[in-house]
Design a protein around this motif. Structure first.
Motif, PDB file in Angstrom:
ATOM      1  N   TYR A 172       0.864  -1.011   0.013  1.00 24.10           N
ATOM      2  CA  TYR A 172      -0.029   0.037   0.061  1.00 24.10           C
ATOM      3  C   TYR A 172       0.780   1.203  -0.011  1.00 24.10           C
ATOM      4  O   TYR A 172       0.621   2.179  -0.697  1.00 24.10           O
ATOM      5  N   ASP A 189      -7.047   5.591   1.846  1.00 23.17           N
ATOM      6  CA  ASP A 189      -8.289   4.605   2.325  1.00 23.17           C
ATOM      7  C   ASP A 189      -7.922   4.363   3.811  1.00 23.17           C
ATOM      8  O   ASP A 189      -6.583   3.934   4.078  1.00 23.17           O
ATOM      9  N   CYS A 190      -8.822   4.150   4.476  1.00 20.29           N
ATOM     10  CA  CYS A 190      -8.784   4.000   5.920  1.00 20.29           C
ATOM     11  C   CYS A 190      -9.537   2.829   6.039  1.00 20.29           C
ATOM     12  O   CYS A 190     -10.634   2.409   5.549  1.00 20.29           O
ATOM     13  N   ARG A 219     -13.573   8.785   6.813  1.00 16.91           N
ATOM     14  CA  ARG A 219     -14.509   7.934   6.139  1.00 16.91           C
ATOM     15  C   ARG A 219     -13.722   6.676   5.977  1.00 16.91           C
ATOM     16  O   ARG A 219     -13.061   6.537   5.023  1.00 16.91           O
ATOM     17  N   SER A 220     -14.110   5.815   6.562  1.00 22.01           N
ATOM     18  CA  SER A 220     -13.509   4.214   6.416  1.00 22.01           C
ATOM     19  C   SER A 220     -14.052   3.555   5.056  1.00 22.01           C
ATOM     20  O   SER A 220     -15.150   3.285   4.991  1.00 22.01           O
ATOM     21  N   ARG A 221     -13.242   2.993   4.293  1.00 22.87           N
ATOM     22  CA  ARG A 221     -13.652   2.205   3.270  1.00 22.87           C
ATOM     23  C   ARG A 221     -14.172   0.754   3.813  1.00 22.87           C
ATOM     24  O   ARG A 221     -14.959   0.407   3.192  1.00 22.87           O
ATOM     25  N   ILE A 222     -13.379   0.393   4.829  1.00 17.57           N
ATOM     26  CA  ILE A 222     -13.878  -0.939   5.309  1.00 17.57           C
ATOM     27  C   ILE A 222     -13.938  -0.652   6.976  1.00 17.57           C
ATOM     28  O   ILE A 222     -12.981  -0.076   7.405  1.00 17.57           O
ATOM     29  N   LEU A 238      -5.140  -2.679   1.939  1.00 17.82           N
ATOM     30  CA  LEU A 238      -6.439  -2.051   1.590  1.00 17.82           C
ATOM     31  C   LEU A 238      -6.561  -0.969   2.320  1.00 17.82           C
ATOM     32  O   LEU A 238      -7.499  -0.139   2.196  1.00 17.82           O
ATOM     33  N   GLY A 239      -5.523  -0.313   3.130  1.00 18.12           N
ATOM     34  CA  GLY A 239      -5.566   0.787   3.446  1.00 18.12           C
ATOM     35  C   GLY A 239      -4.789   1.202   4.840  1.00 18.12           C
ATOM     36  O   GLY A 239      -4.242   0.058   5.331  1.00 18.12           O
TER      37      GLY A 239
END
Length: 308
Positions: A172, A189-190, A219-222, A238-239
């Motif tokens: 990442y 991405d968080c 704002r969290s993607r996951i 992924l972040g």
């Protein structure tokens, strides 16, 4: 009304394990014996305590009520027996502990195992859940809390403090770069934690003494309700994730994760053992808290892992 303590104990174990077969294994009895003891208790009370189906058993409303009162009474009996038993330092009875899932599996389980090896007459029930449970309603002797504690009626004994780290995978970092500042996190991405507000997760120590800590609402993607899942998402590239060192240590040590902001630190989190203030702590509560403090205070095992 005639009933036996063995019948009540069998019922309590069935509710706690969720099945007659699991309760039988825990009690070292046959399923037929456990089933008969629960049936005998229901007959003595004149009420159904369990819903039985092919999927297992669940308590009825009356069973729920009886469980709460019955577990509290059994705990009081254990404590009474402990007080009058021979004072040879041997702990006995049962110890019910609630703890967060990741801390429980990674560290509390092994520490509790070593404690129980030295106290063979002591039984234990360890219930792992990241949600905060009510100790008195659920009849726990002790809970482990990884959090800043609000004022409450609970007695808290600090075990240690764990630092937190903004983590990401090397992949990442190569693809998206590393955040240059706290504000720059908003461009990444968080991976968020579901059980607390985002501003509590993304909260950073002040840049200068006397300043206020800095908080972000990202704002969290996951979003996940478990720290090990958050770690695994970060390892997958992924972040960014803010993780307690006790969860991130293994992946940081073997290179699956890196410290994405080594000069900027999220606020650390204390780890406490808590129990009800209304109760005089029993010998077993004091002993297990002392055992955990000795193992965790000063140089916790995850910090030793990171320093190797």
């Amino acid at each position: 009304m005639r009933y036996r303590l063995d019948d009540i104990d069998a019922f309590l174990h069935v509710v706690e394990t969720g099945s007659i077969s699991a309760a039988a294994t825990q009690l070292n009895l046959s399923k037929s014996v456990v089933s008969k003891r629960v049936a005998d208790l229901e007959q003595a009370l004149g009420v159904a305590l369990l819903h039985r189906s092919t999927h297992g058993v669940t308590p009825t409303d009356e069973g729920d009520s009886f469980y709460v009162r019955g577990r509290a009474i059994m705990q009081q009996l254990d404590e009474a027996a402990e007080e009058v038993s021979a004072t040879d330092g041997e702990l006995s009875g049962s110890l019910r502990i609630s703890a967060p899932m990741s801390f429980g599996t990674l560290y509390l389980g092994p520490l509790l195992a070593s404690f129980l090896q030295h106290h063979p007459r002591l039984d234990a029930v360890l219930d792992l859940d990241d949600r905060v449970v009510d100790l008195q309603t659920n009849s726990y002797d002790l809970a482990i809390r990884v959090a800043h504690l609000p004022d409450s009626s609970l007695v808290a004994r600090r075990l240690c403090v764990t630092r937190r780290i903004v983590c990401c995978s090397p992949g990442y970092a190569e693809r998206a770069g590393l955040p240059a500042s706290v504000d720059d996190i908003m461009n990444h991405d968080c991976i968020g934690y579901a059980n607390v507000r985002s501003s509590q997760v993304w909260r950073f120590e002040p840049a200068r003494p006397g300043d206020e800590p800095r908080s972000l609402t990202v704002r969290s993607r996951i979003v996940a309700n478990n720290g090990e899942i958050m770690r695994d998402m970060a390892v997958a590239g992924l972040g960014l994730a803010v993780l307690p060192a006790f969860i991130a240590a293994g992946a940081l040590a073997d290179g699956r994760l890196i410290d994405a902001m080594p000069a900027t630190r999220p606020t650390p989190i204390p780890i406490h053992a808590v129990y009800a203030k209304a109760r005089q702590p029993s010998k077993k509560i004091k002993a297990v808290v002392a055992h955990l403090q000795a193992a965790l205070d000063g140089d916790p095992p995850w910090e030793r892992l990171l320093s190797t």
